[in-house]
Write an enzyme that holds these catalytic residues in place. Structure first.
Site, PDB file in Angstrom:
ATOM      1  N   GLU A 233       0.835  -1.205   0.000  1.00 12.96           N
ATOM      2  CA  GLU A 233       0.000   0.000   0.000  1.00 12.96           C
ATOM      3  C   GLU A 233       0.863   1.246   0.000  1.00 12.96           C
ATOM      4  OE1 GLU A 233      -2.513  -0.777   3.467  1.00 12.96           O
ATOM      5  OE2 GLU A 233      -1.252   0.527   4.683  1.00 12.96           O
ATOM      6  N   HIS A 275      -3.995   3.051   7.745  1.00 11.99           N
ATOM      7  CA  HIS A 275      -2.869   2.591   8.543  1.00 11.99           C
ATOM      8  C   HIS A 275      -1.887   3.703   8.876  1.00 11.99           C
ATOM      9  CE1 HIS A 275      -3.632  -1.637   6.797  1.00 11.99           C
ATOM     10  NE2 HIS A 275      -4.239  -1.486   7.962  1.00 11.99           N
ATOM     11  N   ALA A 297      10.838  -4.832 -11.989  1.00 17.51           N
ATOM     12  CA  ALA A 297      11.656  -5.914 -11.412  1.00 17.51           C
ATOM     13  C   ALA A 297      11.245  -7.280 -11.942  1.00 17.51           C
ATOM     14  CB  ALA A 297      11.539  -5.891  -9.894  1.00 17.51           C
ATOM     15  N   TYR A 300       4.355  -9.587 -11.637  1.00 20.22           N
ATOM     16  CA  TYR A 300       3.126  -9.378 -12.414  1.00 20.22           C
ATOM     17  C   TYR A 300       2.349  -8.285 -11.711  1.00 20.22           C
ATOM     18  CZ  TYR A 300       4.074 -13.929 -14.548  1.00 20.22           C
ATOM     19  OH  TYR A 300       4.642 -14.969 -15.205  1.00 20.22           O
ATOM     20  N   VAL A 301       2.179  -7.143 -12.359  1.00 15.77           N
ATOM     21  CA  VAL A 301       1.471  -6.022 -11.733  1.00 15.77           C
ATOM     22  C   VAL A 301       0.287  -5.658 -12.636  1.00 15.77           C
ATOM     23  CG1 VAL A 301       1.642  -3.638 -10.902  1.00 15.77           C
ATOM     24  CG2 VAL A 301       3.609  -5.179 -10.695  1.00 15.77           C
ATOM     25  N   PRO A 302      -0.921  -5.735 -12.135  1.00 12.45           N
ATOM     26  CA  PRO A 302      -2.083  -5.425 -12.995  1.00 12.45           C
ATOM     27  C   PRO A 302      -2.184  -3.927 -13.265  1.00 12.45           C
ATOM     28  CG  PRO A 302      -2.786  -5.814 -10.741  1.00 12.45           C
ATOM     29  CD  PRO A 302      -1.311  -6.056 -10.760  1.00 12.45           C
TER      30      PRO A 302
END
Ligand code: ACO
Ligand code: LMR
Length: 616
Positions: A233, A275, A297, A300-302
Site C-alpha cells: 500500500e 494505517h 523488477a 506481475y502487476v495489474p
C-alpha cells in the site's frame, strides 16, 4: 517436533495466548477442530485473572486451558509452544513482547495492538532480528497457515474460512498489510487459484516486526508455495525490498503484486490512509511508483486492483497446465457445532427443562413475585404477609388474612432465650460458629414438640371435626389409637392460670375478623376437656395457629383436599420457621455482641448414671 526454518507454523504448532480473549481463543479452537488438528492453544496468560483455567469447546467437547499469571510460567510448563499470540493492549504489548523474546522456546510473536509507539516497535524488531525470532505485527490480525494453524481471527468466520479455502493448504503465498484486505485477497485467491499455502498480514504500522520480504523469502524456500501475491500500500519503501529481491534472484517464484492507494495522487497534499504507515512522504512512497518498480523488477502487476483476480488466475493456470501445481483433493469439513445459547435464540433447538417455577421470574428487567414486579410490591406497600401470599400460595390475600398472617409472624418471632431453638442457637454461636450455622441449629430444633406442631394440630383437629368426633372421643382417640400427645395442646409454662397472651391475641383477632372460626371453636371445646385434666393442657400457640390457618384457607375458598396438601407439605409450620428465625438471628447477634465464651454445661446439672458392663 522440529519443522523446517522456512515454516513458522505447522499442524503441531502450539501457542500461548496472552490475554483472556475468549472469542478469539474459541475461534482458533473451532479452526483446529475443522482442520482436524489438536487444540493449538495450550495456555493463556492473564495476570489479573484469579481463575486457574477456563473452559472452551473443541467441537462438542469441553476442554480446560490453564491460565497463568506470566508468560515465563506458561512457557516453562509448555516448552513445546513456540508461538505467543500477544493480545495485550498497546500499553502492555511492548513489555509482553520483550519478555517473551527472552524465552528460548518462543520463536514467533504476533502482536495485535495498534498504537504502539514507533520507537518501541523498532526496539522490538531489532531485538527479534538479533535473536533470529519472528514478530508479526503490531497492528495485525496475524496470519494463517491453512490446514495447520490460524492466528486468532484471521480469515473471519468459519464459513468465510471454508469459502476462502483457508481450511486446507493451497499453493499461493500471500502477504498483505491489512487484515481486512487479507480476507478479501484470500477469497480472490481461492476463486482464481487453489487457495493459499500461507498468508501473513504484516500490520499497518510504519515499523512492522517483519516485512513483506522476510516472509516472501520463507515462501521462496517453501516447496508448497508455487506463486506469491503481495498486496502493498501507499507509504513506506518495503515493496522496494521485494523488487530488489526479484531482480537479484533471491525470489524466483512468480510474484503478483499490487500496491493500493494509487488514488492518493488525486488528492491534494499528503494523504494518510487508514494505517499509520499508509502515507506517501515522497514520490518514491506512492503506490504508483512502487507498482512501477515491482513491474520493472519482473513482478506481475495489474493495471488496476480490478484486474488483480484475472492476473492471479492467469499465473495459476499457467503453472497448473505445466504441471507445477497439482490438483488438491478437497477435504471433508466437519460442521462446527453451534453455540447452544445462539441456537436457542435463533429458535433452532429445544430441550425439555429440568425445573419448573411457577412463583417468580427473574428474566425480565426486574424480578416478579407471582407476576407482580418488585417495584410494585414496594410502591403498593405490600406487607411481608402479602409477599408470603404471592410466593408461598400464589395469591393476593384479602386484608384480614394478610393482617392475621402478619400477626402470626410477629407473635412467634421470639419467646426468650430458654426455649429449645434459641438455646441451641446461643450454644452454637458461643462455640464460635457463624450466623448461618448458628441459626440452622435453632431451626433444626423446630419439630413436633417445639414450634413445629402447627401442621399436626391442623391435621388432627381438622380430621376430628370432619369425622364429627365429640371432643371427649377425640382426646380418647388420640391417646388410645394414635398414641401421641395432641399436637397444639399443652405448654411447659402456660396454663389456664397463666394464659398465653399470644393465643389470646390470635383468638380475638380471628373472632373479630374471620368469616368463620369453626375449627377454632372445636379446638376450644377440646381444650375444655384437656384442661379439666391438667391446667397446662391449653390450646397452645401452635395449636391456635394451626386451627386458624385451616379456618382462614377455608374462608379463602380452599377445598379440604387443597388444605390437606398444604398441611402435608409443611406449609403451616413454615410460619413458625420464618417468624422464629427472626428471634434466632437476634440471639445469635446478642451472643456476638456480648462476645460470650464457649459454653460448657455444668456437671452438677447432669445426672451421671454410667455403669461398666459386665465383662468390659
Ligand atoms: N395431649 C394430651 N395429653 C398431653 C399432652 C397433649 N398434647 N401434653 C401433655 N399431656 C399429658 C401427658 O400425657 C401427661 O399425662 P399424664 O400425667 O397422665 O402422664 C401430662 O400431660 C404431662 O405430660 P408432659 O409431657 O410432662 O407435659 P409437659 O407439660 O412437659 O409437655 C409439651 C409440654 C411438650 C408441649 C406437651 O404438652 C406436648 O408434647 N404437646 C404437644 C406438642 C405441642 O403442641 N408442642 C408445641 C408447644 S408450643 C411451642 O412450642 C411454640
Ligand atoms: C415458644 O414460643 O417457643 C414457646 O411457646 C415454647 C416455650 O416453651 O415457651
Amino acid at each position: 517436533m522440529s519443522k523446517p526454518d522456512y515454516l513458522l507454523f505447522d499442524r503441531n504448532t502450539k501457542a500461548i495466548f496472552w490475554n483472556l480473549n475468549r472469542n478469539a481463543i474459541q475461534r482458533m479452537l473451532d479452526y483446529d477442530y475443522v482442520v482436524g488438528r489438536d487444540p493449538s492453544i495450550v495456555a493463556i496468560v492473564a495476570p489479573t485473572q484469579s481463575r486457574k483455567f477456563d473452559k472452551f469447546f473443541y467441537g462438542t467437547q469441553e476442554i480446560m486451558i490453564p491460565i497463568y499469571k506470566s508468560t515465563p510460567e506458561a512457557a516453562e510448563d509448555f516448552p513445546e509452544a513456540d508461538v505467543l499470540l500477544n493480545f495485550a493492549s498497546f500499553r502492555t504489548a511492548y513489555d509482553v513482547t520483550m519478555e517473551a523474546l527472552d524465552i528460548p522456546t518462543i520463536r514467533t510473536i504476533a502482536i495485535t495492538a495498534e498504537g504502539i509507539p514507533e520507537r518501541f516497535a523498532r526496539i522490538m524488531r531489532i531485538k527479534a532480528k538479533e535473536l533470529g525470532k519472528w514478530i508479526i505485527g503490531p497492528a495485525t490480525v496475524g496470519g494463517i497457515a491453512p490446514g495447520a494453524f490460524r492466528i486468532a481471527n484471521t480469515g473471519g468466520t468459519i464459513e468465510n474460512i471454508v469459502n476462502s479455502k483457508l481450511h486446507r493448504p493451497g499453493s499461493v503465498g500471500l502477504v498483505t498489510r491489512s487484515g481486512g484486505l487479507f480476507n478479501e485477497l484470500s477469497n480472490v485467491i481461492a476463486r482464481n487459484a487453489n487457495g493459499i499455502a500461507e498468508g501473513i498480514a504484516i500490520g499497518g504500522d510504519r515499523y512492522p516486526g517483519t516485512d513483506f520480504l522476510d516472509h516472501m523469502l520463507r515462501f521462496e524456500k517453501n516447496p508448497q508455495v508455487k506463486m506469491m501475491v503481495l498486496l502493498g500500500e501507499v507509504g513506506g519503501e518495503l515493496e522496494y525490498r521485494v523488487a530488489e529481491a526479484i531482480k537479484d534472484g533471491r525470489i524466483t517464484k512468480p510474484v503478483i503484486a499490487w500496491c493500493i492507494g494509487t488514488i492518493s495522487k488525486y488528492f491534494g497534499g499528503e494523504v494518510q490512509f487508514g494505517h499509520a504507515g499508509a502515507k506517501a512522504g515522497a514520490e518514491r512512497e506512492t503506490a504508483d511508483a512502487k507498482n512501477e518498480a515491482l513491474r520493472e523488477a519482473g513482478a506481475y502487476v495489474p493495471k488496476s486492483f480490478n484486474d488483480l483476480p484475472e492476473l492471479i488466475n492467469g499465473v495459476y493456470e499457467e503453472l497448473h497446465s505445466k504441471g507445477e501445481i497439482a490438483d488438491i483433493p478437497e477435504p471433508e469439513v466437519p460442521p462446527v457445532p453451534e453455540d447452544y445459547a445462539k441456537a436457542v435464540k435463533a429458535g433452532k433447538v429445544r430441550r425439555p427443562t429440568n425445573f419448573i417455577c411457577t412463583i417468580s421470574d427473574d428474566r425480565g428487567e426486574e424480578a416478579t413475585y407471582c407476576g407482580v414486579p418488585i417495584s410494585e410490591v414496594v410502591e403498593k406497600n405490600y406487607s411481608i404477609a402479602d409477599v408470603i401470599g404471592l410466593l408461598w400460595f400464589k395469591q393476593k390475600f384479602p386484608d384480614w388474612a394478610s393482617k392475621f398472617l402478619d400477626m402470626v409472624i410477629k407473635v412467634v418471632a421470639d419467646h426468650g432465650p430458654a426455649v429449645s431453638g434459641a438455646h441451641n442457637t446461643k450454644v452454637t454461636a458461643r462455640a464460635g460458629k457463624d450466623l448461618m450455622s448458628s441459626i440452622v441449629t435453632g431451626i433444626l430444633t423446630i419439630g413436633p414438640r417445639f414450634g413445629g406442631a402447627i401442621d399436626g394440630a391442623a391435621k388432627y383437629f381438622k380430621m376430628a371435626k370432619e369425622k364429627g368426633m365429640d371432643p371427649v372421643d377425640f382426646v380418647d382417640y388420640m391417646k388410645k389409637v394414635e398414641k401421641i400427645p395432641i399436637p397444639g395442646i399443652g405448654h411447659r409454662i402456660k396454663s389456664t392460670k397463666n394464659p398465653d397472651k399470644r393465643v389470646e391475641l390470635l383468638k380475638n383477632f380471628a373472632k373479630e375478623n374471620f368469616p368463620s372460626t369453626e375449627l377454632l371453636d372445636y379446638a376450644l371445646e377440646v381444650e375444655k376437656v384437656t384442661t379439666s385434666k391438667k391446667e397446662n393442657l391449653i390450646l397452645n400457640v401452635d395449636g391456635t395457629i394451626g386451627v386458624l390457618l385451616v379456618d382462614m384457607f377455608r374462608a379463602l375458598g380452599y377445598s379440604d383436599e387443597q388444605i390437606d396438601e398444604l398441611i402435608n407439605a409443611g406449609a403451616f409450620n413454615a410460619f413458625f420457621v420464618l417468624g422464629r428465625t427472626i428471634g434466632f438471628i437476634g440471639h445469635y447477634l446478642d451472643e456476638k455482641r456480648l462476645d460470650m465464651p464457649l459454653y460448657r454445661h455444668p456437671t452438677d446439672d447432669i445426672l451421671y448414671d454410667v455403669k461398666r458392663p459386665e465383662g468390659a
